[in-house]
Structures are given as C-alpha cells and as structure tokens.
Write a protein that holds these residues in place. Structure first.
Motif, PDB file in Angstrom:
ATOM      1  N   PHE A 116     -70.181 -36.772  16.632  1.00 49.53           N
ATOM      2  CA  PHE A 116     -69.844 -38.153  16.318  1.00 49.53           C
ATOM      3  C   PHE A 116     -71.057 -38.917  15.814  1.00 49.53           C
ATOM      4  CE2 PHE A 116     -66.872 -36.608  19.468  1.00 49.53           C
ATOM      5  CZ  PHE A 116     -65.650 -37.000  18.941  1.00 49.53           C
ATOM      6  N   SER A 118     -71.990 -41.884  16.478  1.00 47.47           N
ATOM      7  CA  SER A 118     -72.653 -42.711  17.475  1.00 47.47           C
ATOM      8  C   SER A 118     -72.164 -42.332  18.869  1.00 47.47           C
ATOM      9  CB  SER A 118     -72.363 -44.194  17.218  1.00 47.47           C
ATOM     10  OG  SER A 118     -70.986 -44.469  17.426  1.00 47.47           O
ATOM     11  N   GLU A 121     -68.691 -43.794  19.587  1.00 44.07           N
ATOM     12  CA  GLU A 121     -67.567 -42.995  19.093  1.00 44.07           C
ATOM     13  C   GLU A 121     -67.293 -41.805  20.012  1.00 44.07           C
ATOM     14  OE1 GLU A 121     -67.963 -41.808  15.061  1.00 44.07           O
ATOM     15  OE2 GLU A 121     -68.172 -43.848  14.285  1.00 44.07           O
ATOM     16  N   GLU A 124     -65.566 -43.072  23.117  1.00 49.53           N
ATOM     17  CA  GLU A 124     -64.172 -43.424  22.811  1.00 49.53           C
ATOM     18  C   GLU A 124     -63.319 -42.166  22.774  1.00 49.53           C
ATOM     19  OE1 GLU A 124     -62.266 -45.963  22.442  1.00 49.53           O
ATOM     20  OE2 GLU A 124     -63.429 -47.727  21.878  1.00 49.53           O
ATOM     21  N   SER A 125     -63.857 -41.099  22.183  1.00 49.22           N
ATOM     22  CA  SER A 125     -63.128 -39.838  22.115  1.00 49.22           C
ATOM     23  C   SER A 125     -62.902 -39.268  23.515  1.00 49.22           C
ATOM     24  CB  SER A 125     -63.896 -38.834  21.257  1.00 49.22           C
ATOM     25  OG  SER A 125     -63.261 -37.572  21.256  1.00 49.22           O
ATOM     26  N   ALA A 175     -68.159 -47.913  25.470  1.00 49.05           N
ATOM     27  CA  ALA A 175     -68.101 -47.706  24.026  1.00 49.05           C
ATOM     28  C   ALA A 175     -67.958 -49.024  23.270  1.00 49.05           C
ATOM     29  CB  ALA A 175     -66.948 -46.770  23.677  1.00 49.05           C
ATOM     30  N   ARG A 176     -67.292 -49.992  23.888  1.00 51.20           N
ATOM     31  CA  ARG A 176     -67.053 -51.278  23.228  1.00 51.20           C
ATOM     32  C   ARG A 176     -68.059 -52.355  23.619  1.00 51.20           C
ATOM     33  NH1 ARG A 176     -60.374 -51.078  23.767  1.00 51.20           N
ATOM     34  NH2 ARG A 176     -60.155 -49.147  22.561  1.00 51.20           N
TER      35      ARG A 176
END
Length: 222
Positions: A116, A118, A121, A124-125, A175-176
């Motif tokens: 990924f 970053s 990302e 998030e995955s 992640a956010r």
C-alpha cells in the motif's frame, strides 16, 4: 423432634442429589472430551483451522504495519499498531490452547503483502478484513459449534469475533487520523481486547479483571 428429623432427611436428600448430579456432569464431560477429536468435530474443526489461518495472516500483516509505523516515527500510531499486533497474538494463544488437545500441525496461510502507498491505506485494508471476519464469517462458525455441542469452541470463536470487531474500529480510526494521543492504551492478555483511557472494571469481552490488563507503550507491554 419430627421437624428435626425432616430437616436432616431433607439435607441428606439435597446432598445426595448434588453428588448424583456432579457425577453425572463428570461423566458427561468425560464423554465430551472423548469426542473432542478432529473426526468428530468435522466442520467445527475446519472452522478452527480457518480462524487460525486468518489470525496468522493478520498477525504477519500487522508486523509489517508496526515496522512501518516505527519508521514513520509517530509514537501514538505506532503504539496502537503494536497493541493490535499484541491482540492478535493473544487470540492465537487462546485458540491454540484448544487446538493442542487435537494434536494438530501448524496451519498454512496466504501471506498478505504490504503493497500500500501509505500506512493509512494498509490499516484501512486490515480494518475491512477484520470487520468482514467478525461480522460475516464468525457468526456462522459460532452457530455450528453450538449446534454440535462444543461450547468451549463456540465461546472462543465468539470472543475472537468480538475482538476483531474492536480491532477493525480501532484500525479504521487510526487510518483516518482519529487518534487521541493523550489516552492510555491497555490490552487484555486473555482475549486480546484493547481499551483506550480508563480501564473497565472487567474486560467487556472475556470478563478478566482490570488488574490483569497490560498498559501498552510503543514496542513494549508494561
């Protein structure tokens, strides 16, 4: 005198009932233990193996994420990723305690590479996979174990599902960028659940008391 005699007889009857019930329960447990084999478990055994493969895959991927978080130097994010990794390890240990009774070999799993752009990302995955496992896969495995009478297995799979749901929410928050950098992070070493801020009196997943929980700092457990 008759009242005393009735009382003694009543107490003796209660004791006798308890002894008989306890012996019946011991025989029941012995039969269940005798049936706790790969062959008798059937689909439930396959569920345990697929769960272990999933946890191994998640642990390996989180190792890559932890290394990446350490390289980026964000202490708060690195601490949380370390916590997620420690949680996966705790779940594997709990599941392995059941699997050891079956004299099984190690499980092969398909490794997930961190390709990924970053860390966000990648997390998030991980969160997507953890949520899918917790809410889509686990309920059916728990139901199968309960239906066949393997309550210990059902309980462990249910716990894994709940913890993975917690991990998914936490990874998605990181992640956010929704990270509270001032709050302490604690791990329940029994089930792998993670808690921000003040520890609950008991773990909400496995009921372990809070004095058993471990505070997490980047790279170490206190």
């Amino acid at each position: 005198m008759d009242n005393w005699l009735m009382l003694v007889v009543g107490l003796a009857a209660c004791v006798l009932i308890e002894v008989v019930a306890y012996r019946a329960y011991k025989r029941y447990r012995a039969r269940k233990e005798a049936l706790f084999t790969k062959e008798s478990l059937g689909e439930v055994f396959q569920d345990m193996e697929s769960t272990r493969a999933y946890l191994l895959r998640s642990k390996a991927f989180l190792k890559q994420c932890a290394r990446r978080a350490g390289e980026e130097g964000d202490e708060a994010v690195a601490c949380i990723v370390d916590g997620l990794l420690a949680g996966e390890r705790a779940q594997l240990e709990s599941l392995e305690a059941l699997r050891q009774k079956l004299d099984v070999r190690s499980v092969d799993f398909q490794k997930k590479e961190d390709a990924f752009a970053s860390l966000a990302e990648a997390l998030e995955s991980y969160a997507d996979e953890a949520a899918a496992w917790a809410y889509d896969a686990v309920p059916a495995t728990v139901q199968r174990a309960r239906k066949k009478g393997y309550r210990d297995v059902a309980k462990q799979l249910r716990i894994i599902g709940e913890v993975e749901g917690m991990h998914a929410d936490m990874a998605r928050s990181v992640a956010r960028g929704q990270v509270d950098r001032e709050r302490e992070l604690s791990l329940c070493p029994s089930c792998g659940a993670l808690y921000f801020g003040r520890r609950p009196a008991f773990c909400g997943v496995c009921n372990q008391p809070n004095f058993e929980m471990e505070r997490i700092r980047h790279g170490v457990l206190d």
